[in-house]
Each structure stands twice: as structure tokens, then as C-alpha cells.
Scaffold this motif. Structure first.
Motif, PDB file in Angstrom:
ATOM      1  N   HIS A   1       8.991  13.848  -5.479  1.00 25.99           N
ATOM      2  CA  HIS A   1       8.880  12.858  -4.398  1.00 25.99           C
ATOM      3  C   HIS A   1       7.890  13.317  -3.328  1.00 25.99           C
ATOM      4  O   HIS A   1       8.146  14.298  -2.637  1.00 25.99           O
ATOM      5  CB  HIS A   1      10.270  12.672  -3.783  1.00 25.99           C
ATOM      6  CG  HIS A   1      10.330  11.661  -2.700  1.00 25.99           C
ATOM      7  ND1 HIS A   1      10.889  11.911  -1.475  1.00 25.99           N
ATOM      8  CD2 HIS A   1       9.904  10.375  -2.652  1.00 25.99           C
ATOM      9  CE1 HIS A   1      10.821  10.832  -0.719  1.00 25.99           C
ATOM     10  NE2 HIS A   1      10.226   9.883  -1.407  1.00 25.99           N
ATOM     11  N   ARG A   2       6.774  12.633  -3.227  1.00 32.54           N
ATOM     12  CA  ARG A   2       5.665  13.022  -2.330  1.00 32.54           C
ATOM     13  C   ARG A   2       5.170  14.429  -2.696  1.00 32.54           C
ATOM     14  O   ARG A   2       4.788  15.201  -1.827  1.00 32.54           O
ATOM     15  CB  ARG A   2       6.095  12.957  -0.860  1.00 32.54           C
ATOM     16  CG  ARG A   2       6.814  11.676  -0.465  1.00 32.54           C
ATOM     17  CD  ARG A   2       7.229  11.664   1.007  1.00 32.54           C
ATOM     18  NE  ARG A   2       8.187  10.608   1.283  1.00 32.54           N
ATOM     19  CZ  ARG A   2       8.895  10.476   2.389  1.00 32.54           C
ATOM     20  NH1 ARG A   2       8.722  11.342   3.370  1.00 32.54           N
ATOM     21  NH2 ARG A   2       9.755   9.479   2.552  1.00 32.54           N
TER      22      ARG A   2
ATOM     23  N   GLU B   1       5.278  11.427  -7.540  1.00 34.65           N
ATOM     24  CA  GLU B   1       5.215  10.220  -6.712  1.00 34.65           C
ATOM     25  C   GLU B   1       4.463  10.510  -5.421  1.00 34.65           C
ATOM     26  O   GLU B   1       4.557  11.614  -4.874  1.00 34.65           O
ATOM     27  CB  GLU B   1       6.656   9.768  -6.385  1.00 34.65           C
ATOM     28  CG  GLU B   1       6.754   8.444  -5.684  1.00 34.65           C
ATOM     29  CD  GLU B   1       6.925   8.488  -4.172  1.00 34.65           C
ATOM     30  OE1 GLU B   1       7.050   7.414  -3.571  1.00 34.65           O
ATOM     31  OE2 GLU B   1       6.904   9.593  -3.570  1.00 34.65           O
TER      32      GLU B   1
ATOM     33  N   ASP C   1       2.612   8.155  -1.712  1.00 34.45           N
ATOM     34  CA  ASP C   1       2.547   6.895  -0.972  1.00 34.45           C
ATOM     35  C   ASP C   1       1.117   6.569  -0.572  1.00 34.45           C
ATOM     36  O   ASP C   1       0.374   7.467  -0.149  1.00 34.45           O
ATOM     37  CB  ASP C   1       3.383   7.017   0.309  1.00 34.45           C
ATOM     38  CG  ASP C   1       4.812   7.391   0.011  1.00 34.45           C
ATOM     39  OD1 ASP C   1       5.511   6.573  -0.599  1.00 34.45           O
ATOM     40  OD2 ASP C   1       5.228   8.522   0.370  1.00 34.45           O
TER      41      ASP C   1
ATOM     42  N   HIS D   1       2.847   8.760   4.034  1.00 34.32           N
ATOM     43  CA  HIS D   1       4.052   7.935   4.003  1.00 34.32           C
ATOM     44  C   HIS D   1       4.173   7.029   5.216  1.00 34.32           C
ATOM     45  O   HIS D   1       4.429   5.832   5.089  1.00 34.32           O
ATOM     46  CB  HIS D   1       5.300   8.825   3.901  1.00 34.32           C
ATOM     47  CG  HIS D   1       6.563   8.029   3.909  1.00 34.32           C
ATOM     48  ND1 HIS D   1       7.218   7.686   5.072  1.00 34.32           N
ATOM     49  CD2 HIS D   1       7.283   7.483   2.898  1.00 34.32           C
ATOM     50  CE1 HIS D   1       8.291   6.962   4.769  1.00 34.32           C
ATOM     51  NE2 HIS D   1       8.353   6.833   3.464  1.00 34.32           N
TER      52      HIS D   1
ATOM     53  N   GLU E   1       3.141   4.735  -5.012  1.00 34.44           N
ATOM     54  CA  GLU E   1       3.833   3.706  -4.224  1.00 34.44           C
ATOM     55  C   GLU E   1       2.859   3.101  -3.231  1.00 34.44           C
ATOM     56  O   GLU E   1       2.346   3.789  -2.337  1.00 34.44           O
ATOM     57  CB  GLU E   1       5.046   4.273  -3.480  1.00 34.44           C
ATOM     58  CG  GLU E   1       5.751   3.109  -2.789  1.00 34.44           C
ATOM     59  CD  GLU E   1       6.882   3.468  -1.859  1.00 34.44           C
ATOM     60  OE1 GLU E   1       7.412   4.592  -1.922  1.00 34.44           O
ATOM     61  OE2 GLU E   1       7.223   2.582  -1.050  1.00 34.44           O
TER      62      GLU E   1
ATOM     63  N   LYS F   1       2.232   1.004  -0.107  1.00 38.55           N
ATOM     64  CA  LYS F   1       3.018   0.644   1.080  1.00 38.55           C
ATOM     65  C   LYS F   1       2.487  -0.593   1.806  1.00 38.55           C
ATOM     66  O   LYS F   1       3.207  -1.156   2.635  1.00 38.55           O
ATOM     67  CB  LYS F   1       3.016   1.813   2.076  1.00 38.55           C
ATOM     68  CG  LYS F   1       3.801   3.046   1.614  1.00 38.55           C
ATOM     69  CD  LYS F   1       5.284   2.855   1.761  1.00 38.55           C
ATOM     70  CE  LYS F   1       6.065   4.153   1.629  1.00 38.55           C
ATOM     71  NZ  LYS F   1       7.516   3.880   1.474  1.00 38.55           N
TER      72      LYS F   1
ATOM     73  N   MET G   1       4.165   1.265  -8.013  1.00 37.59           N
ATOM     74  CA  MET G   1       5.401   0.638  -7.550  1.00 37.59           C
ATOM     75  C   MET G   1       5.289   0.249  -6.081  1.00 37.59           C
ATOM     76  O   MET G   1       4.418   0.733  -5.350  1.00 37.59           O
ATOM     77  CB  MET G   1       6.600   1.545  -7.806  1.00 37.59           C
ATOM     78  CG  MET G   1       6.594   2.858  -7.109  1.00 37.59           C
ATOM     79  SD  MET G   1       8.061   3.804  -7.622  1.00 37.59           S
ATOM     80  CE  MET G   1       7.947   5.136  -6.448  1.00 37.59           C
TER      81      MET G   1
ATOM     82  N   PHE H   1       7.930  -1.748  -2.695  1.00 42.31           N
ATOM     83  CA  PHE H   1       9.065  -2.563  -2.258  1.00 42.31           C
ATOM     84  C   PHE H   1       8.632  -4.027  -2.138  1.00 42.31           C
ATOM     85  O   PHE H   1       9.480  -4.912  -2.099  1.00 42.31           O
ATOM     86  CB  PHE H   1       9.556  -2.084  -0.879  1.00 42.31           C
ATOM     87  CG  PHE H   1      10.399  -0.836  -0.922  1.00 42.31           C
ATOM     88  CD1 PHE H   1      11.720  -0.877  -1.345  1.00 42.31           C
ATOM     89  CD2 PHE H   1       9.881   0.385  -0.533  1.00 42.31           C
ATOM     90  CE1 PHE H   1      12.509   0.269  -1.366  1.00 42.31           C
ATOM     91  CE2 PHE H   1      10.656   1.549  -0.554  1.00 42.31           C
ATOM     92  CZ  PHE H   1      11.980   1.479  -0.975  1.00 42.31           C
TER      93      PHE H   1
ATOM     94  N   LEU I   1      10.543  -1.408  -6.369  1.00 43.33           N
ATOM     95  CA  LEU I   1      11.521  -0.675  -5.561  1.00 43.33           C
ATOM     96  C   LEU I   1      12.470  -1.690  -4.933  1.00 43.33           C
ATOM     97  O   LEU I   1      12.017  -2.690  -4.341  1.00 43.33           O
ATOM     98  CB  LEU I   1      10.802   0.113  -4.468  1.00 43.33           C
ATOM     99  CG  LEU I   1      10.192   1.447  -4.917  1.00 43.33           C
ATOM    100  CD1 LEU I   1       9.011   1.822  -4.037  1.00 43.33           C
ATOM    101  CD2 LEU I   1      11.242   2.554  -4.864  1.00 43.33           C
TER     102      LEU I   1
ATOM    103  N   TYR J   1      15.942   7.084  -6.619  1.00 44.69           N
ATOM    104  CA  TYR J   1      15.287   8.047  -5.722  1.00 44.69           C
ATOM    105  C   TYR J   1      16.320   8.644  -4.775  1.00 44.69           C
ATOM    106  O   TYR J   1      17.458   8.217  -4.739  1.00 44.69           O
ATOM    107  CB  TYR J   1      14.079   7.438  -4.997  1.00 44.69           C
ATOM    108  CG  TYR J   1      14.343   6.399  -3.934  1.00 44.69           C
ATOM    109  CD1 TYR J   1      14.366   5.052  -4.244  1.00 44.69           C
ATOM    110  CD2 TYR J   1      14.495   6.763  -2.602  1.00 44.69           C
ATOM    111  CE1 TYR J   1      14.565   4.089  -3.273  1.00 44.69           C
ATOM    112  CE2 TYR J   1      14.688   5.807  -1.612  1.00 44.69           C
ATOM    113  CZ  TYR J   1      14.727   4.470  -1.955  1.00 44.69           C
ATOM    114  OH  TYR J   1      14.927   3.524  -0.971  1.00 44.69           O
TER     115      TYR J   1
ATOM    116  N   ILE K   1      13.847  10.589  -8.808  1.00 49.03           N
ATOM    117  CA  ILE K   1      12.790  10.985  -7.876  1.00 49.03           C
ATOM    118  C   ILE K   1      13.416  11.949  -6.868  1.00 49.03           C
ATOM    119  O   ILE K   1      14.430  11.635  -6.236  1.00 49.03           O
ATOM    120  CB  ILE K   1      12.191   9.744  -7.186  1.00 49.03           C
ATOM    121  CG1 ILE K   1      11.642   8.774  -8.240  1.00 49.03           C
ATOM    122  CG2 ILE K   1      11.109  10.154  -6.203  1.00 49.03           C
ATOM    123  CD1 ILE K   1      11.032   7.495  -7.680  1.00 49.03           C
TER     124      ILE K   1
HETATM  125  O1  G3P Z   1      10.089   6.744  -4.630  1.00 45.80           O
HETATM  126  C1  G3P Z   1      10.794   5.916  -3.863  1.00 45.80           C
HETATM  127  C2  G3P Z   1      10.776   6.377  -2.483  1.00 45.80           C
HETATM  128  O2  G3P Z   1       9.625   7.137  -2.301  1.00 45.80           O
HETATM  129  C3  G3P Z   1      10.817   5.235  -1.551  1.00 45.80           C
HETATM  130  O3  G3P Z   1      11.068   5.631  -0.270  1.00 45.80           O
HETATM  131  O4  G3P Z   1      10.438   5.990   2.035  1.00 45.80           O
HETATM  132  O5  G3P Z   1      10.343   7.869   0.429  1.00 45.80           O
HETATM  133  O6  G3P Z   1       8.669   6.055   0.296  1.00 45.80           O
HETATM  134  P1  G3P Z   1      10.070   6.438   0.657  1.00 45.80           P
END
Ligand code: G3P
Ligand code: CA
Length: 238
Positions: free
Chosen positions: A11-12, A38, A40, A53, A112, A114, A138, A140, A160, A205, A225
């Protein structure tokens, strides 16, 4: 995109140990054998897709203000590592292309998006790096995914979800989305079973300990994740 059993997605990057969404965090994830990373994506004022992010620069850089109101050359000068630890001083905010260069030779990029973005720019980049059917894109925002699907029928898209909605999962299927991703604490066995009937890929996640990874495995999810890929990966991919 093939179903390869349950995978741990950093994650990130390996964000527990290195500054999130930097090449240092991507390298740390690759060093522990992660098969997917992953990150952002947002747009600078001059339209460059960058890997960060937050809407604003303060938390993860030494800059100030909104990403969307700052030009790429100014973001390029920022230190995105010292906030985590002085040894990461000099880490930069990568562009989307730099993130793909760091990750794609070794692992699957999980991108991801955003903010609304020019879909043809994303598709061209994925095509140029020959990862159109390997990378996951991916969001939201279903409109962002719809714009990418309209641009290209092969790109791999995951939705998401903020919260569980069978209706939303059915809409995803109709829209050519092949995965759904939801926070770990929102999943339950009946939800996971329903999602798996409709979707080839069902991920969680915020899966940050081996017990949570085991619970995801028991529900039949195929991706977790995590900020701690070194710890979670062994349980997830066992
Ligand atoms: O991978 C899903 C997760 O990254 C979504 O939430 O806020 O960490 O980008 P966030
Ligand atoms: Ca994210």
C-alpha cells in the motif's frame, strides 16, 4: 489479468517502513518480494500525473498548498522523504511514469486514480510500458473508471467501494469492471461470497497484520493491500 491465488499488494509501497508513494517505498516492497504495488495518482496544476495521496503537500513533503495548484517543476524540488525519517531525505514525489518505471519490471502496478484524468494519457502510458493488461487501474470514482473503459476495452479496472453495496457490485460487472476493493473491516463472509460470484477479483485494503490476512483468505478474497508487505505477505501468499 490472471487470478494467481491471494496476493499481498504493498500500500503506497512498503509504507510502514519507507515514505509512502516514493521510489524508496516501491523499492522496499520489491525487496521483500511483493508481486504488486499500489500507489495514488493526482494531477499537478500543469497537468502532470504525480504520485501522492493527499490533496495537499504538507503531510508528506516539505511543500505547502494544493497539488492541483502547484506546477510539476515546483513539486519536483520537494523533499518527500524526511518527514518519515532523515535517512530518506531527498526522496521525491514521483511522476506516474517514474512509478511505472520503478515497479513494472518486477511487479504489477496497482494505480489508484484520485482525480479526473485524461484517459488517453493513462492508456498511452500503460501501452508504452506494455502493461495494459497487467496493471490494475482503480478508483473510488466510477466516472473515472467509465472514462477509461470508454477509451480502451482491455484496460483492467477495479472499483474501490466506500461501503458494501450489492447494487454497486452488480453495476461494476455491467460496466466491465473486473475487481472490487473494500476496506477490511467492511468485509464479511456473505459479502465476499456474493462479490466473488460477480467479480473475478475481490480485494481488501487496510490489511495490516497476519490475522487480518488469514481472515481474508478464509473469506476467499484474492488480494490484500497492506502497509506491511513483509509481514503480511508470508501469511497471504502461504
Ligand atoms: O488501496 C486502497 C486504498 O489505497 C484506498 O485508500 O486512502 O489509502 O488511498 P487510500
Ligand atoms: Ca490508495
Amino acid at each position: 489479468m490472471k487470478n494467481r491465488g491471494m496476493i499481498a499488494i504493498a500500500h503506497r509501497g512498503a509504507s510502514a517502513w519507507a515514505p509512502e508513494n516514493t521510489v524508496a517505498a516501491f523499492d522496499a516492497a520489491l525487496e521483500v518480494g511483493c508481486r504488486a504495488v499500489e500507489f495514488d495518482v493526482r494531477l499537478t496544476a500543469d497537468g502532470v500525473p504525480v504520485v501522492i495521496h493527499d490533496e495537499t503537500l504538507e503531510r508528506t513533503t516539505n511543500g505547502k498548498g494544493r497539488v492541483a495548484e502547484t506546477n510539476w517543476l515546483d513539486i519536483l524540488r520537494l523533499d518527500a522523504g524526511s518527514w518519515k525519517h532523515p535517512r530518506f531525505a531527498g526522496s521525491r514525489v514521483p511522476s506516474l511514469e517514474e512509478a511505472l518505471q520503478a515497479i513494472s519490471p518486477c511487479a504489477q502496478p496497482v494505480i489508484e486514480i484520485k482525480v479526473p484524468i485524461n484517459p488517453s494519457m493513462v492508456i498511452s502510458l500503460l501501452t508504452r510500458y506494455d502493461i495494459l493488461t497487467d496493471a490494475v487501474v482503480m478508483s473510488f470514482d466510477e466516472n473515472i473508471l467509465a472514462s477509461l473503459r470508454a477509451e480502451n476495452r482491455k484496460v483492467v479496472l477495479f472499483q474501490l467501494l466506500d461501503s458494501w453495496s450489492p447494487k454497486a457490485v452488480r453495476s461494476c460487472r455491467a460496466a466491465g469492471i473486473t475487481g472490487v476493493v473494500m476496506k477490511f473491516d467492511q468485509w464479511a463472509l456473505d459479502r465476499a461470497m456474493m462479490a466473488k460470484e460477480l467479480m473475478p477479483h475481490v480485494w481488501a485494503y487496510d490489511v495490516n497484520d497476519p490475522g487480518a490476512a488469514a481472515a481474508c483468505g478464509a473469506m476467499g478474497l484474492d488480494g490484500v493491500i497492506t502497509d506491511f508487505p513483509d509481514i503480511v505477505r508470508a501469511r497471504a501468499e502461504a
